[in-house]
Write a protein that holds these residues in place. Structure first.
Motif, PDB file in Angstrom:
ATOM      1  N   MET A 290      -3.648  -3.749  -1.508  1.00 54.45           N
ATOM      2  CA  MET A 290      -2.276  -3.264  -1.623  1.00 54.45           C
ATOM      3  C   MET A 290      -1.581  -3.979  -2.779  1.00 54.45           C
ATOM      4  O   MET A 290      -1.669  -5.208  -2.903  1.00 54.45           O
ATOM      5  N   VAL A 291      -0.886  -3.217  -3.622  1.00 55.62           N
ATOM      6  CA  VAL A 291      -0.174  -3.795  -4.760  1.00 55.62           C
ATOM      7  C   VAL A 291       1.272  -3.320  -4.733  1.00 55.62           C
ATOM      8  O   VAL A 291       1.551  -2.132  -4.686  1.00 55.62           O
TER       9      VAL A 291
ATOM     10  N   GLU B 237      -1.634  -5.897 -13.582  1.00 54.29           N
ATOM     11  CA  GLU B 237      -2.104  -7.275 -13.508  1.00 54.29           C
ATOM     12  C   GLU B 237      -2.779  -7.540 -12.160  1.00 54.29           C
ATOM     13  O   GLU B 237      -3.877  -8.117 -12.115  1.00 54.29           O
ATOM     14  N   LEU B 238      -2.149  -7.133 -11.074  1.00 57.82           N
ATOM     15  CA  LEU B 238      -2.731  -7.331  -9.743  1.00 57.82           C
ATOM     16  C   LEU B 238      -4.035  -6.554  -9.595  1.00 57.82           C
ATOM     17  O   LEU B 238      -5.002  -7.045  -9.007  1.00 57.82           O
TER      18      LEU B 238
ATOM     19  N   GLY C 214      -3.921   0.406  -2.741  1.00 60.61           N
ATOM     20  CA  GLY C 214      -2.741   0.957  -2.107  1.00 60.61           C
ATOM     21  C   GLY C 214      -1.548   0.648  -2.991  1.00 60.61           C
ATOM     22  O   GLY C 214      -1.096  -0.502  -3.054  1.00 60.61           O
ATOM     23  N   MET C 215      -1.057   1.648  -3.701  1.00 60.16           N
ATOM     24  CA  MET C 215       0.062   1.445  -4.612  1.00 60.16           C
ATOM     25  C   MET C 215       1.352   1.835  -3.907  1.00 60.16           C
ATOM     26  O   MET C 215       1.553   2.996  -3.561  1.00 60.16           O
ATOM     27  N   GLN C 216       2.224   0.847  -3.709  1.00 56.13           N
ATOM     28  CA  GLN C 216       3.469   1.088  -2.995  1.00 56.13           C
ATOM     29  C   GLN C 216       4.564   1.372  -4.015  1.00 56.13           C
ATOM     30  O   GLN C 216       5.358   0.511  -4.382  1.00 56.13           O
TER      31      GLN C 216
ATOM     32  N   CYS D  92      -5.619  -5.243   2.285  1.00 59.96           N
ATOM     33  CA  CYS D  92      -5.669  -6.638   1.832  1.00 59.96           C
ATOM     34  C   CYS D  92      -4.691  -6.836   0.679  1.00 59.96           C
ATOM     35  O   CYS D  92      -4.130  -5.877   0.156  1.00 59.96           O
ATOM     36  N   VAL D  93      -4.528  -8.078   0.275  1.00 56.63           N
ATOM     37  CA  VAL D  93      -3.743  -8.388  -0.919  1.00 56.63           C
ATOM     38  C   VAL D  93      -4.508  -9.400  -1.768  1.00 56.63           C
ATOM     39  O   VAL D  93      -5.323 -10.160  -1.248  1.00 56.63           O
TER      40      VAL D  93
END
Length: 254
Positions: free
Chosen positions: A17-18, A28-29, A42-44, A226-227
């Motif tokens: 998840m970003v 970057e993430l 997972g793009m929020q 996850c992150v």
């Protein structure tokens, strides 16, 4: 190269998840996560500044992580505070048209309520039409209900059946567990979902006991959220990607 999918994997998908206010930070993430084993993102997009909430940016970010698939949220939170559900629905359609494989339709779209599952028939009809529109864009739908408290098995199944009835391709339910007894019951519930539901599901738990977020994918959930790191926007209950990758490998050892 043809992209991968949330629906063609032999194993539950490690989904990173970003959340960020700018496209540069999302990139970057993503760049940091791919070498660590991210299998999807997972793009929020609800966290993006308004100037970046457009099809051009969505396409750029989704293309940046290709061939990995994207699960997109467009919640009422973050930079979307104050937007109507009609505006959120339009945003999701734009995201679907931009190449996201999976779009998150909240279970209380068009009739906001506690637990995120409306039973208003007019709202449900509008949800079904939104789901049909997203499908016509070539994307799939994950329907989510964030209950955020311990929920008995019977109620969890009711929510899951409603998601399925409305046309969702994946069911997502987030409950809670404050005791070990509730945590154990959540493990039993995930097995019930596996037995009873006809579509893939993601069953998560918050609260004091979060074992389900770490082992849920090994007993039935279709993905792990996850992150890469715990920055200011990361959801702290989501485990680190590198830890989940290692845990999955350990659980798979014979």
């Amino acid at each position: 190269m043809k992209g991968l999918s949330f629906f063609n994997r032999e194993k539950p998908v490690l989904t990173c998840m970003v959340q960020a206010h700018t496209p540069e930070r999302i990139k970057e993430l993503a760049a940091l996560s791919m070498p660590e084993g991210a299998e999807a993102f997972g793009m929020q997009f609800c966290q993006l500044e308004q100037e970046y909430q457009n099809e051009k940016t969505y396409r750029e970010l989704i293309g940046y992580v290709h061939p990995l698939p994207v699960y997109a949220t467009y919640y009422r939170t973050g930079k979307n505070k104050g937007k109507s559900d009609d505006e959120l629905a339009e945003g999701l359609i734009s995201i679907a048209e931009s190449g996201a494989e999976l779009c998150d339709v909240m279970g209380d779209y068009f009739d906001r309520c506690r637990g995120e599952l409306t039973m208003d028939e007019k709202a449900i009809d509008r949800q079904k039409k939104l789901i049909d529109t997203i499908h016509s864009c070539g994307a799939k739908v994950l329907m989510s209900s964030h209950v955020l408290k311990f929920t008995p098995a019977e109620r969890v199944l009711e929510i899951a059946y409603e998601h399925q009835r409305r046309g969702a391709d994946i069911c997502k339910i987030v409950t809670g567990a404050e005791t070990k007894e509730q945590e154990i019951e959540n493990i039993r519930i995930i097995n019930l979902l596996k037995e009873k539901l006809d579509i893939p599901f993601l069953f998560l738990s918050g609260g004091e006991c979060r074992l389900l977020r770490r082992v849920g994918s090994s007993v039935g959930s279709c993905m792990s959220l996850c992150v890469h790191e715990y920055d200011e926007l990361a959801t702290k209950s989501q485990p680190l990607l590198r830890d989940m990758k290692l845990l999955r490998e350990l659980l798979e050892e014979k």
